[in-house]
Design a protein around this motif. Structure first.
Motif, short mmCIF file in Angstrom:
data_model
loop_
_atom_site.label_atom_id
_atom_site.label_comp_id
_atom_site.label_asym_id
_atom_site.label_seq_id
_atom_site.Cartn_x
_atom_site.Cartn_y
_atom_site.Cartn_z
N ALA A 30 0.82 -1.20 0.00
CA ALA A 30 0.00 0.00 0.00
C ALA A 30 0.86 1.26 0.00
CB ALA A 30 -0.91 0.00 1.22
N THR A 31 0.30 2.31 -0.54
CA THR A 31 0.89 3.65 -0.47
C THR A 31 -0.08 4.54 0.29
OG1 THR A 31 -0.13 4.28 -2.56
CG2 THR A 31 2.09 3.35 -2.67
N LEU A 32 0.33 5.74 0.59
CA LEU A 32 -0.54 6.65 1.33
C LEU A 32 -1.78 7.01 0.51
CD1 LEU A 32 2.05 9.04 3.01
CD2 LEU A 32 0.75 7.18 4.07
N GLU A 33 -1.58 7.14 -0.81
CA GLU A 33 -2.70 7.48 -1.69
C GLU A 33 -3.47 6.22 -2.07
OE1 GLU A 33 -3.59 9.44 -6.10
OE2 GLU A 33 -1.54 9.04 -5.44
N MET A 34 -4.77 6.20 -1.80
CA MET A 34 -5.63 5.06 -2.17
C MET A 34 -6.03 5.18 -3.64
SD MET A 34 -6.30 2.87 0.36
CE MET A 34 -7.97 2.27 0.30
N GLN A 35 -5.72 4.16 -4.42
CA GLN A 35 -6.13 4.11 -5.82
C GLN A 35 -7.10 2.95 -5.99
OE1 GLN A 35 -3.00 4.94 -8.88
NE2 GLN A 35 -1.59 4.46 -7.19
N TYR A 36 -8.11 3.16 -6.83
CA TYR A 36 -9.14 2.14 -7.00
C TYR A 36 -9.19 1.65 -8.45
CZ TYR A 36 -10.91 3.26 -2.36
OH TYR A 36 -11.03 3.43 -1.01
N ASN A 37 -9.41 0.36 -8.59
CA ASN A 37 -9.66 -0.25 -9.90
C ASN A 37 -11.08 -0.82 -9.90
OD1 ASN A 37 -6.40 -1.67 -10.85
ND2 ASN A 37 -7.06 0.44 -10.52
N ILE A 38 -11.63 -1.04 -11.09
CA ILE A 38 -12.96 -1.65 -11.22
C ILE A 38 -12.86 -2.79 -12.24
CG2 ILE A 38 -15.37 -1.32 -11.85
CD1 ILE A 38 -15.05 1.63 -11.15
#
Length: 394
Positions: free
Chosen positions: A179-187
């Protein structure tokens, strides 16, 4: 049971004149495997009669019959170990009858129940609809880029933060990274008419996604929880992490687990969300209502949460195992929704359709064979018109 009795019942079955009581008797005896040798002899005789009508050489026909009977024996053994209720008769007889139908040597249209002059047995359809053979699933990355999985090469698909998104040789998508501090989302989206998709999330949790479904998830989990959102249907095998509960969100319904196996059916056209627990424990919350499931239980969430322990796990998990399995209580509309999603067909109803239909059949079969099985178990008949299936009363 003697070969003569087998012959009598199977002849009536093939002629579509068998009564409900006779069919129940036939299925019961087949399920109990009463005199399998006599049944095989009768089916062999039927096969030989069809072979003679074609005028073709018998070598290839004999090989086909032997192969189908061997497949039936292997399937029966496998079914017994799973304690499933699939009937031996359906596996053996259907294989032989389908083989006969495919040659054009044997054909019938039921007149007994026919009410619509346009209604014909589905076996007469010239242009059939095949089951999905490829995955049309689409992966939408955090930057908006869309990847059609079946068109993408195996190996790395994208690098997002510290996570590598990989497509394996079997088509499965795997997330490797931290994980990184920035949450990234995939679908991940699976449309109608596609094979199901399988994905392993960054924490090791494995998800199977059914057709007309989607899963929104972080590229890598961080914080105090692991939360994903779904539409449609998905099966989860969650990696245990007591410090970071796994949560599945469907609008206002939230399912919370620590590590467990469960199925969620949340299609918008179904009357209720269904959560079925196979292993572990889950908590379900909707508004102020809270429910807890134990293995073998199912919750139906509509206005409130109702829990039942009387479920057929094999029926719930049939889509994962490549089958359609409809229990005795399956209503026609619910069954046809599954057919519509898998084959990407429109369903139209003519006349008053009531009652229930059931049975078990592979999802790799053409739609005509699935409909034929349903015709034999319920008071409906079908017509295929392009990519439309018309449902009519018998």
């Amino acid at each position: 049971m003697s070969a003569q009795n087998w012959q009598y019942l199977i002849d009536k079955y093939l002629a579509n004149t068998i009564s409900k009581e006779e069919l129940d008797r036939l299925l019961h005896m087949a399920d109990e495997q009463q005199d399998h040798a006599a049944l095989t002899a009768v089916l062999k005789k039927q096969w030989e009669a069809a072979k003679e009508k074609t005028g073709e050489s018998g070598v290839e026909w004999d090989a086909k019959f032997a192969a189908m009977m061997e497949e039936s024996r292997q399937e029966t053994s496998l079914v017994q170990t799973r304690q499933n209720s699939i009937k031996l008769f359906y596996r053996v007889a259907a294989a032989v009858v389908i083989g006969i139908l495919c040659t054009g040597a044997y054909f019938f249209v039921s007149q007994k129940y026919k009410k619509d002059t346009e209604a014909v047995s589905v076996v007469s359809v010239k242009k059939d609809i095949t089951a999905p053979t490829s995955s049309n699933a689409i992966l939408t990355l955090a930057n908006g880029k869309k990847i059609v999985l079946d068109s993408a090469s195996n190996g790395s698909l994208a690098i997002q933060g510290n996570t590598n998104v990989v497509k394996l040789a079997d088509g499965q998508i795997v997330y490797n990274g931290k994980a990184t501090l920035e949450m990234q989302y995939n679908i991940l989206t699976v449309p109608k008419g596609s094979k199901i998709a399988t994905i392993t999330l960054s924490d090791g949790t494995k998800v199977w996604l059914n057709v007309e479904s989607s899963l929104k998830y972080p590229v890598a989990f961080n914080g105090s929880e692991r939360k994903v959102e779904i539409t449609g249907e998905a099966y989860f095998e969650v990696t245990h992490n007591v410090a970071m509960p796994f949560k599945v969100q469907k609008e206002t319904t939230l399912v919370t687990v620590l590590g467990t196996h469960f199925n969620i059916n949340s299609y918008a056209d179904e009357p209720a969300i269904k959560v079925t627990l196979l292993e572990g424990a889950v908590t379900i919350k909707k508004g102020n209502a809270v429910g807890v499931l134990k293995p073998g239980q199912q919750a139906k969430i509509a206005g409130d949460i109702k829990t039942s322990g009387e479920i057929d796990a094999d029926e719930v998990m049939a889509w994962i195992n490549g089958k359609f399995q409809f229990g005795e209580a399956a209503d026609i509309a619910s069954v046809m929704k599954q057919i519509s999603r898998w084959y990407d067909v429109e369903v139209e109803y003519k006349g008053s359709i009531t009652g229930h239909i059931g049975g078990t059949i592979s999802r790799t079969e053409n739609v005509s064979q699935v409909l034929k099985m349903l015709e034999m178990t319920g008071g409906v008949t079908f017509k295929i018109d392009g990519r439309k299936v018309i449902v009519m009363p018998k």
